[in-house]
Write a protein that holds these residues in place. Structure first.
Motif, PDB file in Angstrom:
ATOM      1  N   GLU A  45      87.690  38.936  64.879  1.00 12.90           N
ATOM      2  CA  GLU A  45      87.383  38.510  63.518  1.00 12.90           C
ATOM      3  C   GLU A  45      87.167  39.686  62.556  1.00 12.90           C
ATOM      4  O   GLU A  45      87.701  39.718  61.463  1.00 12.90           O
ATOM      5  N   MET A  46      86.380  40.677  62.997  1.00 12.13           N
ATOM      6  CA  MET A  46      85.993  41.755  62.092  1.00 12.13           C
ATOM      7  C   MET A  46      87.007  42.893  62.003  1.00 12.13           C
ATOM      8  O   MET A  46      86.943  43.707  61.089  1.00 12.13           O
ATOM      9  N   GLY A  80      89.604  46.769  59.314  1.00 15.10           N
ATOM     10  CA  GLY A  80      88.506  45.827  59.463  1.00 15.10           C
ATOM     11  C   GLY A  80      87.367  46.161  58.542  1.00 15.10           C
ATOM     12  O   GLY A  80      87.528  46.905  57.566  1.00 15.10           O
ATOM     13  N   GLU A  81      86.234  45.602  58.892  1.00 19.73           N
ATOM     14  CA  GLU A  81      85.050  45.781  58.063  1.00 19.73           C
ATOM     15  C   GLU A  81      83.897  46.217  58.946  1.00 19.73           C
ATOM     16  O   GLU A  81      83.709  45.675  60.036  1.00 19.73           O
ATOM     17  N   GLY A  83      80.474  46.261  60.553  1.00 24.73           N
ATOM     18  CA  GLY A  83      79.537  45.166  60.780  1.00 24.73           C
ATOM     19  C   GLY A  83      78.174  45.390  60.144  1.00 24.73           C
ATOM     20  O   GLY A  83      77.381  44.454  60.026  1.00 24.73           O
ATOM     21  N   ASN A 142      81.722  44.159  67.100  1.00 26.92           N
ATOM     22  CA  ASN A 142      80.939  44.541  65.932  1.00 26.92           C
ATOM     23  C   ASN A 142      81.315  45.970  65.527  1.00 26.92           C
ATOM     24  O   ASN A 142      80.633  46.919  65.862  1.00 26.92           O
TER      25      ASN A 142
END
Ligand SMILES: [Zn+2]
Ligand SMILES: [Zn+2]
Length: 187
Positions: A45-46, A80-81, A83, A142
């Protein structure tokens, strides 16, 4: 009763390996080096490989008695980003792939489960499921922009890097609490 439905693989699909020119003689080798576009949703997801990004396949196909052993590396960019601070992460990833694909109707085919050992469909191998597994296992659930990312101040949401060392949020004087309530409703 044939155990397999007819091949649904497209030999021209980016992550389908065609073994027609690989002799079915143990020890026979072929290398596959090519750049293919990444499929959608390759990652977690991230953080993931952007769809359509260049995936570098550097693989070895080796005939073994019951099928074809695929090994090598796949690399590509990941985005991505973080966490902790939500900053963008721009990185790259290399995963090792090592997977045996059994010939249809071989003993291995008859005696193992498809999730233990991959299957060939005619002369074709679908690399995508193994690649997805390897990528998901390698990517952090994460991700961090850097290992010691301090994250954001929970009060104001500003990155700790951008705040002075003595940054803190004073307790609001009870006499001003009503006013700060007002400000909040305006937001
Ligand atoms: Zn961060
Ligand atoms: Zn703050």
């Amino acid at each position: 009763m044939p155990k397999h439905s007819p091949s649904s693989l497209d030999p021209r699909a980016p992550l389908v390996l065609d073994t027609r020119d690989l002799p079915r003689r143990p020890g026979a080798l072929r290398t596959v080096k090519r750049v293919v576009p990444a499929p959608a949703d390759l990652g977690v997801e991230m953080i993931s490989v952007p769809e359509g990004a260049d995936l570098d396949l550097d693989l070895r196909l080796e005939s073994v008695s019951e099928g074809v052993l695929v090994s090598g590396t796949v690399s590509g960019p990941v985005r991505g980003e973080c966490g902790r601070c939500l900053r963008e992460i721009d990185d790259s990833l290399t995963v090792n792939v090592q997977e045996l694909y059994a010939y249809e109707n071989s003993t291995t085919d008859e005696t193992t489960d498809e999730d233990e050992v991959g299957r060939m469909q005619d002369d074709l191998i679908d690399l995508e499921p193994a690649l997805r597994d390897a990528v998901v296992l390698t990517l952090p659930t994460n991700p961090l922009c850097r290992e010691d990312c301090p994250g954001l101040c929970p009060e104001c949401g500003v990155h700790w890097d951008d705040l002075p060392a003595d940054h803190s949020h004073q307790q609001i004087d009870p006499r001003w609490a009503g006013l700060s309530q007002l400000n909040r409703t305006e937001e």
